[in-house]
Motif scaffolding. Structure first.
Motif, PDB file in Angstrom:
ATOM      1  N   GLY A  23     -57.758  44.750  -9.432  1.00  0.00           N
ATOM      2  CA  GLY A  23     -57.149  45.780  -8.653  1.00  0.00           C
ATOM      3  C   GLY A  23     -58.214  46.772  -7.157  1.00  0.00           C
ATOM      4  N   ILE A  24     -57.342  46.757  -6.483  1.00  0.00           N
ATOM      5  CA  ILE A  24     -58.433  46.862  -5.806  1.00  0.00           C
ATOM      6  C   ILE A  24     -57.920  47.860  -4.892  1.00  0.00           C
ATOM      7  CG2 ILE A  24     -59.040  46.363  -2.611  1.00  0.00           C
ATOM      8  CD1 ILE A  24     -59.700  43.423  -4.228  1.00  0.00           C
ATOM      9  N   GLY A  25     -58.983  49.282  -4.129  1.00  0.00           N
ATOM     10  CA  GLY A  25     -58.559  50.100  -3.738  1.00  0.00           C
ATOM     11  C   GLY A  25     -58.711  50.156  -1.865  1.00  0.00           C
ATOM     12  N   ALA A  26     -57.915  50.680  -0.906  1.00  0.00           N
ATOM     13  CA  ALA A  26     -58.486  50.124   0.416  1.00  0.00           C
ATOM     14  C   ALA A  26     -60.293  50.637   0.782  1.00  0.00           C
ATOM     15  CB  ALA A  26     -57.752  51.405   1.173  1.00  0.00           C
ATOM     16  N   ASN A  27     -60.880  51.738   0.301  1.00  0.00           N
ATOM     17  CA  ASN A  27     -61.692  52.345   0.434  1.00  0.00           C
ATOM     18  C   ASN A  27     -63.367  51.330  -0.269  1.00  0.00           C
ATOM     19  OD1 ASN A  27     -61.708  53.608  -1.901  1.00  0.00           O
ATOM     20  ND2 ASN A  27     -61.387  55.195  -0.706  1.00  0.00           N
ATOM     21  N   GLN A  40     -69.886  56.088   3.681  1.00  0.00           N
ATOM     22  CA  GLN A  40     -69.333  56.433   3.903  1.00  0.00           C
ATOM     23  C   GLN A  40     -68.111  57.506   3.475  1.00  0.00           C
ATOM     24  OE1 GLN A  40     -65.315  54.268   2.703  1.00  0.00           O
ATOM     25  NE2 GLN A  40     -66.231  53.225   2.114  1.00  0.00           N
ATOM     26  N   PHE A  41     -68.730  58.423   2.653  1.00  0.00           N
ATOM     27  CA  PHE A  41     -68.094  59.609   1.886  1.00  0.00           C
ATOM     28  C   PHE A  41     -68.678  60.643   2.025  1.00  0.00           C
ATOM     29  CE2 PHE A  41     -66.586  55.431  -0.550  1.00  0.00           C
ATOM     30  CZ  PHE A  41     -64.956  55.065  -0.589  1.00  0.00           C
ATOM     31  N   LYS A  70     -62.792  64.304  -5.894  1.00  0.00           N
ATOM     32  CA  LYS A  70     -62.859  65.162  -4.660  1.00  0.00           C
ATOM     33  C   LYS A  70     -62.155  63.482  -3.728  1.00  0.00           C
ATOM     34  CE  LYS A  70     -66.398  68.303  -5.055  1.00  0.00           C
ATOM     35  NZ  LYS A  70     -67.709  69.153  -4.199  1.00  0.00           N
ATOM     36  N   VAL A  71     -62.876  62.280  -3.380  1.00  0.00           N
ATOM     37  CA  VAL A  71     -62.561  61.533  -3.075  1.00  0.00           C
ATOM     38  C   VAL A  71     -61.019  60.998  -2.640  1.00  0.00           C
ATOM     39  CG1 VAL A  71     -62.981  59.390  -2.081  1.00  0.00           C
ATOM     40  CG2 VAL A  71     -65.048  60.675  -3.054  1.00  0.00           C
ATOM     41  N   GLY A 105     -71.027  64.762   0.589  1.00  0.00           N
ATOM     42  CA  GLY A 105     -72.227  64.734   1.058  1.00  0.00           C
ATOM     43  C   GLY A 105     -73.095  64.094   0.729  1.00  0.00           C
ATOM     44  N   GLY A 106     -74.898  64.668   0.847  1.00  0.00           N
ATOM     45  CA  GLY A 106     -75.522  62.909   0.790  1.00  0.00           C
ATOM     46  C   GLY A 106     -75.842  63.271  -0.357  1.00  0.00           C
ATOM     47  N   GLU A 107     -75.865  64.403  -1.076  1.00  0.00           N
ATOM     48  CA  GLU A 107     -76.222  64.708  -2.678  1.00  0.00           C
ATOM     49  C   GLU A 107     -75.332  63.698  -3.714  1.00  0.00           C
ATOM     50  OE1 GLU A 107     -79.641  65.044  -4.062  1.00  0.00           O
ATOM     51  OE2 GLU A 107     -80.027  65.179  -2.229  1.00  0.00           O
ATOM     52  N   GLY A 108     -74.072  64.175  -3.802  1.00  0.00           N
ATOM     53  CA  GLY A 108     -73.233  63.539  -3.933  1.00  0.00           C
ATOM     54  C   GLY A 108     -73.276  61.748  -3.587  1.00  0.00           C
TER      55      GLY A 108
END
Length: 429
Positions: free
Chosen positions: A343-347, A85-86, A399-400, A91-94
């Protein structure tokens, strides 16, 4: 000053060392001030001290008081959920780099234990358990992906006829063995890492809750009886950040998770439950995870609560779940019961970065159930970034974007609880 005890748990009853650090009194100065005495804070402090920076760490309660000292003790590969999803952002390499970091994170724990000779019952072997045939198909996809990433540990799919090699339950249709993941005594790991940090020159203070932060080129961090001046600040409070920094506090949801521990089991019974002494976890939304302790207790956890309210009787809540998996434990006593916040984040991706308008303030939080390994990765990446080293891993995570949960402080937990009810209904159907 009275020393505050750890929250009652099996781990708090079985530490293999006693560490007590003073409360902050007066003024301290450091290159870096770390707030939070769990795995994130301890490992950031270790990394920075090894790079020659002076570090002071503040813990509101005791070292390992939060999730780091109370979790299920499962050390499982990976960070985040659905990393594809990111791709539009990194990018794909990321995405591939993040997946590789999820494997590296377990090795970081292994290296920490070996380097500092930390006695924490580290045991290798884990199995993802399939509740339904579609789960088994997903595990086959996971195996293929791990192999494509060059995963160097044994992976093996089990069908329904062979799943009893790892678990003495009729609840599962298969599973996937992973010998590169495992389990440990988390509080003893945290205490060992605190001792390691102190040996490297880190100044640790317990029972030193932060009351105020003054931002600027030099950060001033206040407690009830003292303050620290530092060039750089690290917020490593995760689910216990509360209102200390609202800009990231609303991006992590504290969710309750619970564990029970049986009385010590006869060797034959313990071996019939988990023949290969692995950590085990199923694939449902309301996940069950369990393992044996070094003294042959079954530690059974799960039942993540988003409502903000803990069960009045944790053992009464968790025991029926355990008996659905292991009905043969009907006459076994429960010796320990405890809970705490994760702790939980939305993503569902760990949040590792820095405040946009405060370039000398860094943070790490929201590990979504992979905290034992992901915290160690966070410490490494924060250490690289703060020391001014090139850190492509830190840059990727930073970056996310992460959304703030809707509803504010009082409504975000009930709103998420409602959303998770929908996913549980889908799971049941």
């Amino acid at each position: 000053m009275t020393v505050q005890p750890h929250t009652a748990s099996y781990y708090a009853a079985t530490p293999n060392r006693t560490l007590v650090f003073p409360a902050l009194q007066g003024e301290e100065q450091a290159d870096v001030c770390v707030i939070g005495g769990g795995f994130s804070g301890l490992n950031t402090a270790i990394e920075l001290a090894q790079k020659g920076l002076s570090v002071t760490l503040l813990e509101a309660h005791r070292i390992g008081w939060g999730a780091s000292g109370r979790n299920g003790g499962q050390l499982i590969r990976g960070v985040g959920h659905g990393l594809e999803q990111f791709e539009p952002v990194i990018g794909g390499e990321g995405v591939r780099a993040m997946k590789l970091m999820g494997l590296e994170a377990v090795d970081l724990v292994r290296q920490r234990v070996e380097r500092f000779q930390i006695d924490c019952d580290l045991t290798w072997g884990y199995c993802d358990l399939a509740n339904k045939p579609r789960d088994l198909a997903h595990l086959a996809e996971d195996k293929a992906e791990l192999e494509s990433l060059g995963y160097r540990h044994e992976l093996r799919l089990l069908d329904g006829q062979h799943v009893h090699e790892v678990v003495g339950s009729n609840r599962y249709v298969g599973g996937m063995i992973d010998m590169g993941s495992g389990h440990l005594h988390p509080l003893n790991l945290a205490l060992g890492e605190a001792a390691a940090a102190a040996s490297l020159g880190v100044r640790l203070f317990e029972q030193s809750a932060v009351t105020r932060i003054d931002y600027g080129p030099t950060v001033k961090v206040h407690t009830a009886n003292g303050h620290i001046q530092a060039k750089t600040l690290v917020l490593a409070c995760n689910a216990y950040l509360n209102d200390l920094e609202p800009r990231i506090g609303g991006k992590v949801l504290p969710a309750g998770s619970y564990v029970i521990a049986t009385e010590p089991l006869p060797e034959s019974l313990a071996k019939s439950l988990i023949p290969r002494n692995m950590a085990l976890c199923d694939q449902r939304v309301t996940v069950d995870y369990y393992r044996l302790s070094a003294d042959r207790r079954l530690l059974f956890g799960g039942a993540c609560h988003y409502s903000g309210r803990d069960p009045a009787d944790i053992a009464g809540y968790m025991r029926p779940k355990m008996l659905k998996v292991f009905p043969q434990l009907a006459n076994v006593a429960i010796d320990y019961q405890w809970g705490g916040m994760i702790g939980i984040g939305a993503n569902r991706l760990p949040q590792i970065g820095r405040l946009p308008d405060q370039p000398n303030v860094y943070f790490a939080q929201a590990y979504a159930g992979h905290g034992v390994n992901a915290t160690h990765l966070a410490g490494k990446l924060l250490g690289e970034a703060i020391a001014g080293e090139q850190s492509s891993g830190f840059d990727l995570f930073d970056k996310v974007p992460h959304i703030t949960f809707p509803g504010g402080k009082h409504l975000r937990s009930p709103l998420l609880a409602l959303g998770m009810l929908w996913y549980r209904l889908k799971d049941a159907l």
